[in-house]
Design a protein around this motif. Structure first.
Motif, PDB file in Angstrom:
ATOM      1  N   LEU A 109      46.273  57.022  14.274  1.00 33.55           N
ATOM      2  CA  LEU A 109      46.309  55.675  14.847  1.00 33.55           C
ATOM      3  C   LEU A 109      47.689  55.386  15.425  1.00 33.55           C
ATOM      4  CD1 LEU A 109      44.838  52.842  15.114  1.00 33.55           C
ATOM      5  CD2 LEU A 109      45.988  52.279  12.964  1.00 33.55           C
ATOM      6  N   HIS A 113      48.618  54.708  19.356  1.00 32.90           N
ATOM      7  CA  HIS A 113      49.184  53.421  19.732  1.00 32.90           C
ATOM      8  C   HIS A 113      50.574  53.588  20.347  1.00 32.90           C
ATOM      9  CE1 HIS A 113      46.430  50.425  17.448  1.00 32.90           C
ATOM     10  NE2 HIS A 113      45.751  51.382  18.035  1.00 32.90           N
ATOM     11  N   ALA A 154      39.703  53.567  17.101  1.00 30.02           N
ATOM     12  CA  ALA A 154      41.152  53.475  17.267  1.00 30.02           C
ATOM     13  C   ALA A 154      41.563  53.695  18.714  1.00 30.02           C
ATOM     14  CB  ALA A 154      41.843  54.494  16.363  1.00 30.02           C
TER      15      ALA A 154
END
Length: 246
Positions: A109, A113, A154
């Motif tokens: 994740l 990101h 995600a």
């Protein structure tokens, strides 16, 4: 093909392979001088540059992590010094790691990101500071924001953030004649999409569209060329390039 964009300059992140490479070559066909950004594989970026220059275009490779503001500041400065300015920024750089929510490794994740959200933000920030009047910023989302497939949670979360910042930035650049849009591809035959999928899964994705095939990188590059060139009245939008997938 669009009207030739002689003397205009484009920076394509993730331009060393996949959709990014085809986008870089497509913009070069339209007359753009193209900067091919890469994170780690300089050799592949130089292959893209060589292909463009062999076809009579102008290109250079610039390295750096898209999420590192200093590296991207240097990359933008290098392009402006080489070509005199920047008119179009296409941010194709991104990573996709799939897992159900309950079993997702949170380090995956964080990786997504960092590249997909922070990287897009950093590149957009540099673009907002440096693009010439009449420019264009083109980010990359995914049609899975709308189709909501399992295991994509995600990844989709990161791309939904990309869409949000795209739409807000379009309004923030009022008065500068700079368009800001996102392209959301459907299933496209690239290593990023094909990796880890068996033939049955790939065939199922292909049959899901009314055109009954996977997208090709060239299909996506056409959408980018449209937004980078003649599509001056399209602004603050997400363009779904997915062959009619719901």
């Amino acid at each position: 093909m669009s009207t030739p964009e002689t003397n205009r300059v484009a920076l394509v992140t993730g331009g060393s392979g996949g959709i990014g490479r085809v986008v870089a070559e497509r913009l070069a066909q339209d007359g753009f001088a193209v900067a091919v950004q890469y994170a780690g594989n300089r050799a592949k970026a130089e292959e893209t540059v060589a292909a463009i220059t062999a076809a009579g275009g102008r290109a250079l490779a610039v390295g750096g992590d898209v999420a590192d503001e200093e590296a991207m500041g240097t990359a933008f400065d290098t392009v402006r010094s080489a070509f005199g300015g920047i008119d179009v920024v296409v941010n194709t750089a991104g990573i996709m790691l799939l897992s159900p929510v309950e079993s997702l490794d949170l380090s995956d994740l964080d990786r997504m990101h960092r590249t997909n959200i922070r990287g897009t933000f950093v590149v957009n920030q540099q673009a907002a500071r440096t693009l010439r009047f009449g420019g264009a910023i083109i980010n990359f989302s995914t049609c899975v924001v709308r189709t909501q497939l399992p295991t994509y949670s995600a990844y989709v979360a990161s791309k939904a953030a990309v869409e949000a910042m795209t739409l807000v930035l379009a309004r923030e650049l009022r008065g500068r004649d700079i368009t800001v849009n996102a392209v959301a591809p459907g299933p496209t035959a690239t290593p990023l999409f094909l990796d880890g999928k068996d033939e049955a899964t790939i065939d199922r994705f292909a049959k899901a569209t009314p055109l009954e095939r996977l997208g090709r990188p060239e299909d996506i590059a056409e959408a980018v060329a449209f937004l980078a060139g003649p599509a001056r009245w399209i602004n603050g939008q997400v363009l779904y390039a997915n062959g009619g997938l719901a």
